[in-house]
Design a protein around this motif. Structure first.
Motif, short mmCIF file in Angstrom:
data_model
loop_
_atom_site.label_atom_id
_atom_site.label_comp_id
_atom_site.label_asym_id
_atom_site.label_seq_id
_atom_site.Cartn_x
_atom_site.Cartn_y
_atom_site.Cartn_z
N MET A 108 -1.17 4.28 4.87
CA MET A 108 0.26 4.45 4.64
C MET A 108 1.01 3.62 5.67
O MET A 108 0.81 3.81 6.88
N SER A 109 1.82 2.69 5.22
CA SER A 109 2.51 1.81 6.15
C SER A 109 3.73 1.18 5.49
O SER A 109 3.87 1.19 4.26
N LEU A 110 4.61 0.64 6.32
CA LEU A 110 5.76 -0.12 5.86
C LEU A 110 5.35 -1.58 5.82
O LEU A 110 4.91 -2.13 6.83
N ILE A 111 5.48 -2.22 4.66
CA ILE A 111 5.00 -3.59 4.51
C ILE A 111 6.07 -4.44 3.84
O ILE A 111 7.01 -3.93 3.22
N GLU A 112 5.90 -5.76 3.97
CA GLU A 112 6.68 -6.69 3.16
C GLU A 112 5.87 -6.93 1.90
O GLU A 112 4.78 -7.49 1.97
N VAL A 129 8.80 -2.19 1.78
CA VAL A 129 8.52 -1.01 0.97
C VAL A 129 7.45 -0.19 1.69
O VAL A 129 6.77 -0.68 2.60
N VAL A 130 7.32 1.05 1.28
CA VAL A 130 6.24 1.89 1.80
C VAL A 130 5.03 1.73 0.88
O VAL A 130 5.15 1.90 -0.34
N TYR A 131 3.90 1.37 1.48
CA TYR A 131 2.65 1.24 0.73
C TYR A 131 1.77 2.43 1.06
O TYR A 131 1.56 2.77 2.23
#
Length: 261
Positions: A108-112, A129-131
């Motif tokens: 779970m992470s914030l990614i481009e 977005v949150v992946y």
């Protein structure tokens, strides 16, 4: 003139027909204690030969749906769970009658996101977005591997949520302050890659049901893009479809289509 090849082909065709009918009965739990009738009884029921019944049962055994043991007969080896396609529900909401759904958060992470994801979610290029990647199990047995992209304002609060025991759909509605509306859905068959097979405890190359789902809030805004890989031997998809008046006689109306939701 009927050849041996023709006879074998007809028997194989008939075996598939019998296997299809038995598969549905198995999925619906129609056999008491998971025990199928004897071959002779099935041959009478389907008005066919025991050799044809034997081939049909072998097809189901190869699918992992039944086991065949000398002196015991044919028994159901694995239960398939129904997943409805006519309502927009989370997995735990859908399968609550069959046991407990638990979720293991693997990533779970914030990614481009890739451009394709931004486009589907209606976001400008480069907006994070949150992946989220989860392994979802029913009664302790792995059922699906879910890869989810969430728009940031509804996704970030999930970092503090109990994702192990809750459907994201329920959490999203609380965060957004409005219900979910509709989803665009695609279902296809894929083979399990090495990573997915290991996560799901399935053989490499095993058949999976691949679901791509873009979910919108009730105001029409897309917020959740998912790629879900279900174990094909543990889940069956069901839906209700209605034929629109005039279908087959009127030309297709631009912009209109029927879909499973």
């Amino acid at each position: 003139m009927v050849t041996t090849t023709d006879t074998r082909r007809r028997r194989a065709d008939r075996a598939r027909q019998v296997a299809d009918l038995l598969r549905r009965q198995i999925v619906q739990g129609q056999f008491a204690h998971g025990q199928l009738p004897l071959e002779a009884a099935l041959a009478r029921e389907f008005d066919t030969s025991r050799n044809t019944v034997r081939e049909a049962l072998d097809l189901l055994r190869e699918e992992g749906l039944v086991e065949r043991c000398p002196g015991v007969g044919t028994t159901v080896a694995a239960e398939k769970y129904p997943h409805g396609l006519h309502r927009l529900l989370g997995l735990a909401e859908t399968l609550h009658e069959h046991g407990q759904v638990t979720n293991q958060v693997r990533t779970m992470s914030l990614i481009e996101p890739p451009a394709a994801v931004s486009h589907r979610l209606g976001l400008p290029a480069g907006e994070p977005v949150v992946y989220l990647e989860r392994l979802r199990s029913l009664n302790g047995l792995p059922l699906s591997l879910d890869l989810t992209y969430l728009v940031r304002d509804v996704g970030e609060p999930l970092f503090d949520a109990d994702l192990a025991h809750n459907d994201i759909f329920v959490l999203l509605e609380g965060i957004a302050g409005q219900p979910l509306g509709m989803a665009e859905l695609t279902v296809e068959a894929v083979n399990a890659d090495t990573h997915t097979a290991a996560a799901l405890g399935a053989p490499r190359g095993a058949a999976l049901l691949m679901v791509e789902r873009l979910t919108h809030l009730s105001d029409g805004r897309p917020v959740d893009l998912e790629f879900i890989r279900f174990r094909g031997d543990r889940l069956t998809m069901r839906g209700h479809l209605r034929r629109a008046p005039g279908t087959g006689t009127d030309p297709e109306i631009p912009g209109e289509e029927q879909a499973w939701h």
